[in-house]
Enzyme design. Structure first.
Site, PDB file in Angstrom:
ATOM      1  N   SER A  48      46.160  44.863  37.369  1.00  0.00           N
ATOM      2  CA  SER A  48      45.488  46.127  37.701  1.00  0.00           C
ATOM      3  C   SER A  48      46.201  46.931  38.796  1.00  0.00           C
ATOM      4  CB  SER A  48      44.037  45.866  38.097  1.00  0.00           C
ATOM      5  OG  SER A  48      43.345  45.345  36.993  1.00  0.00           O
ATOM      6  N   GLY A  75      31.782  33.892  25.742  1.00  0.00           N
ATOM      7  CA  GLY A  75      31.734  34.047  27.195  1.00  0.00           C
ATOM      8  C   GLY A  75      31.420  35.489  27.575  1.00  0.00           C
ATOM      9  N   LYS A 117      31.911  38.689  38.105  1.00  0.00           N
ATOM     10  CA  LYS A 117      31.406  39.788  37.267  1.00  0.00           C
ATOM     11  C   LYS A 117      29.880  39.809  37.139  1.00  0.00           C
ATOM     12  CE  LYS A 117      35.214  40.917  34.173  1.00  0.00           C
ATOM     13  NZ  LYS A 117      35.621  41.037  32.776  1.00  0.00           N
ATOM     14  N   TYR A 173      45.849  38.616  26.816  1.00  0.00           N
ATOM     15  CA  TYR A 173      46.952  39.581  26.909  1.00  0.00           C
ATOM     16  C   TYR A 173      48.222  38.984  27.501  1.00  0.00           C
ATOM     17  CZ  TYR A 173      44.904  40.000  31.571  1.00  0.00           C
ATOM     18  OH  TYR A 173      44.387  39.727  32.815  1.00  0.00           O
ATOM     19  N   ILE A 232      42.094  39.193  22.493  1.00  0.00           N
ATOM     20  CA  ILE A 232      41.914  39.836  23.807  1.00  0.00           C
ATOM     21  C   ILE A 232      42.721  39.132  24.898  1.00  0.00           C
ATOM     22  CG2 ILE A 232      39.644  40.687  23.093  1.00  0.00           C
ATOM     23  CD1 ILE A 232      38.520  38.960  25.430  1.00  0.00           C
ATOM     24  N   SER A 285      46.863  39.460  38.762  1.00  0.00           N
ATOM     25  CA  SER A 285      46.234  40.669  38.208  1.00  0.00           C
ATOM     26  C   SER A 285      47.252  41.781  37.964  1.00  0.00           C
ATOM     27  CB  SER A 285      45.160  41.188  39.162  1.00  0.00           C
ATOM     28  OG  SER A 285      44.667  42.421  38.654  1.00  0.00           O
ATOM     29  N   ASP A 293      34.501  47.105  29.986  1.00  0.00           N
ATOM     30  CA  ASP A 293      35.100  46.194  28.992  1.00  0.00           C
ATOM     31  C   ASP A 293      34.747  46.605  27.568  1.00  0.00           C
ATOM     32  OD1 ASP A 293      36.543  44.541  30.666  1.00  0.00           O
ATOM     33  OD2 ASP A 293      34.923  43.086  30.926  1.00  0.00           O
TER      34      ASP A 293
HETATM   35  P1  NDP Z   1      34.588  32.981  29.923  1.00  0.00           P
HETATM   36  O1  NDP Z   1      34.991  31.862  30.800  1.00  0.00           O
HETATM   37  O2  NDP Z   1      33.310  33.708  30.159  1.00  0.00           O
HETATM   38  O3  NDP Z   1      34.536  32.436  28.379  1.00  0.00           O
HETATM   39  C1  NDP Z   1      35.554  31.619  27.867  1.00  0.00           C
HETATM   40  C2  NDP Z   1      35.364  31.398  26.361  1.00  0.00           C
HETATM   41  O4  NDP Z   1      36.464  30.637  25.872  1.00  0.00           O
HETATM   42  C3  NDP Z   1      34.107  30.609  26.005  1.00  0.00           C
HETATM   43  O5  NDP Z   1      33.656  31.008  24.738  1.00  0.00           O
HETATM   44  C4  NDP Z   1      34.645  29.161  25.956  1.00  0.00           C
HETATM   45  O6  NDP Z   1      33.873  28.314  25.144  1.00  0.00           O
HETATM   46  C5  NDP Z   1      35.998  29.401  25.323  1.00  0.00           C
HETATM   47  N1  NDP Z   1      36.962  28.356  25.637  1.00  0.00           N
HETATM   48  C6  NDP Z   1      37.596  28.166  26.826  1.00  0.00           C
HETATM   49  N2  NDP Z   1      38.453  27.118  26.724  1.00  0.00           N
HETATM   50  C7  NDP Z   1      38.342  26.665  25.438  1.00  0.00           C
HETATM   51  C8  NDP Z   1      38.984  25.596  24.732  1.00  0.00           C
HETATM   52  N3  NDP Z   1      39.887  24.814  25.305  1.00  0.00           N
HETATM   53  N4  NDP Z   1      38.648  25.406  23.436  1.00  0.00           N
HETATM   54  C9  NDP Z   1      37.742  26.197  22.828  1.00  0.00           C
HETATM   55  N5  NDP Z   1      37.102  27.226  23.454  1.00  0.00           N
HETATM   56  C10 NDP Z   1      37.407  27.445  24.749  1.00  0.00           C
HETATM   57  O7  NDP Z   1      35.825  33.974  29.926  1.00  0.00           O
HETATM   58  P2  NDP Z   1      35.870  35.538  29.534  1.00  0.00           P
HETATM   59  O8  NDP Z   1      34.960  35.751  28.387  1.00  0.00           O
HETATM   60  O9  NDP Z   1      35.714  36.360  30.744  1.00  0.00           O
HETATM   61  O10 NDP Z   1      37.400  35.675  29.074  1.00  0.00           O
HETATM   62  C11 NDP Z   1      37.900  35.075  27.882  1.00  0.00           C
HETATM   63  C12 NDP Z   1      39.354  35.459  27.698  1.00  0.00           C
HETATM   64  O11 NDP Z   1      39.461  36.851  27.509  1.00  0.00           O
HETATM   65  C13 NDP Z   1      40.272  35.130  28.888  1.00  0.00           C
HETATM   66  O12 NDP Z   1      41.487  34.677  28.371  1.00  0.00           O
HETATM   67  C14 NDP Z   1      40.495  36.471  29.568  1.00  0.00           C
HETATM   68  O13 NDP Z   1      41.743  36.559  30.206  1.00  0.00           O
HETATM   69  C15 NDP Z   1      40.435  37.419  28.374  1.00  0.00           C
HETATM   70  N6  NDP Z   1      39.982  38.766  28.752  1.00  0.00           N
HETATM   71  C16 NDP Z   1      40.765  39.828  28.401  1.00  0.00           C
HETATM   72  C17 NDP Z   1      40.390  41.110  28.703  1.00  0.00           C
HETATM   73  C18 NDP Z   1      41.283  42.238  28.311  1.00  0.00           C
HETATM   74  O14 NDP Z   1      41.089  43.342  28.834  1.00  0.00           O
HETATM   75  N7  NDP Z   1      42.215  42.064  27.403  1.00  0.00           N
HETATM   76  C19 NDP Z   1      39.118  41.401  29.412  1.00  0.00           C
HETATM   77  C20 NDP Z   1      38.350  40.211  29.721  1.00  0.00           C
HETATM   78  C21 NDP Z   1      38.778  38.934  29.397  1.00  0.00           C
HETATM   79  P3  NDP Z   1      32.624  27.460  25.736  1.00  0.00           P
HETATM   80  O15 NDP Z   1      31.433  28.384  25.665  1.00  0.00           O
HETATM   81  O16 NDP Z   1      32.529  26.316  24.812  1.00  0.00           O
HETATM   82  O17 NDP Z   1      32.993  27.075  27.135  1.00  0.00           O
END
Ligand code: NDP
Length: 273
Positions: free
Chosen positions: A17, A128, A66, A219, A217, A15, A102
């Protein structure tokens, strides 16, 4: 009296943060500290009790807590009830209030760069937790339409229902069916986790118009293949760190009731990426 803040999640070592918030404390000479506290899945209730015992002033919440953290809140800010997940908690004498920063964090770079969202056509990759906050942001800023592309179509359909419910016109497509007809989108966002492990861009950006806003998103790494491909096409880029910084700034302001030292926090973040 000195105050303690934390980020909880699992894994938590990576992290950024603690660095970002500690830099802000130094900059403003605040007598505060910020720790990373690992709470494994299934141990959230005890973890939150432990934080209350040490009179934590506030904490951030990350994967996998979360959504579950909502159960342990006494008060819920509108941002949090809308998105159904919490990433920032304020502790007022044992009364826990939850927020979700967020959405504001995601929108922050658009505001800083004066990039309009109203009436735009959006392609969102991913469905997600983060994608949900992003959909809420686009609805708030009155985008015209959003296409949600996701590996699992059912998750995209659920998110599209949420979008419709909050007034944003939405349709869905499977991620691997996104083709070479992206010229009508003004904004394209990657909210999947693709890129975290240096994977290549989840879609081809060959057909985008120059000046399309392309936002990743993810990072870490900062320069994902998705953003590299977008730059080659003359797109306007927004980096994942800008959202991370935006949500941290909003959290800081909730906890401290004063303007966050943006530049010091940015410097700490970029030094660490
Ligand atoms: P979730 O686990 O809730 O969602 C993950 C998403 O990615 C889903 O849509 C999933 O699809 C998809 N996914 C994961 N692996 C694959 C793959 N191999 N091929 C295709 N699709 C894939 O995670 P979050 O929504 O919490 O986070 C998503 C990303 O955003 C992370 O990388 C996280 O680090 C980043 N993030 C960045 C933030 C920022 O402040 N910049 C804040 C929050 C998150 P499926 O539904 O099919 O599983």
């Amino acid at each position: 009296m000195s105050k303690t803040f934390a980020v909880i999640g699992d894994p938590i070592d990576h992290s950024l943060s603690p660095n970002i918030h500690s830099a802000a404390f130094r900059e403003l000479n605040l007598e505060c500290s910020y720790i990373a506290y690992r709470i494994p899945k299934g141990e959230l209730k005890d973890g939150v009790e432990a934080l209350k015992k040490i009179k934590i002033s506030g904490f951030n919440v990350t994967i996998p807590h979360k959504v579950e953290m909502m159960k342990y809140l006494d008060r819920i800010d509108e941002s949090c009830s809308l998105i159904g997940a919490v990433n920032t908690v304020e502790n007022n004498d044992g009364v826990l209030k939850g927020y979700n920063t967020d959405m504001d964090g995601f929108l922050d770079p658009f505001k800083k760069k004066n990039l309009g969202i109203e009436n735009s056509s959006v392609l969102l990759l991913g469905a997600g937790g983060a994608a949900r906050a992003i959909v809420a942001g686009f609805a708030k800023e009155k985008a015209q339409h959003i296409t949600i592309a996701n590996r699992t179509l059912e998750n995209a359909n659920n998110l599209a229902q949420f979008a419709n419910k909050i007034g944003l016109d939405a349709d869905t497509i499977e991620l691997d069916k996104v083709g070479h007809n992206l010229q009508d989108y003004n904004i394209i966002v990657n909210a999947t986790s693709i890129g975290l492990k240096n994977e290549s861009s989840p879609i081809s950006l060959e057909s985008i118009k120059p000046k399309t806003i392309v936002y990743d998103i993810v990072y870490m790494p900062m320069n994902t293949d998705f953003l590299k491909k977008a730059k080659e096409k003359g797109a306007t880029i927004i980096y994942g760190y800008e959202m991370l910084l935006g949500q941290a700034i909003r959290a800081f302001e909730i906890w401290h009731g004063t303007e966050a030292p943006y530049n010091a926090m940015k410097k700490a973040l970029l030094g660490g990426v």
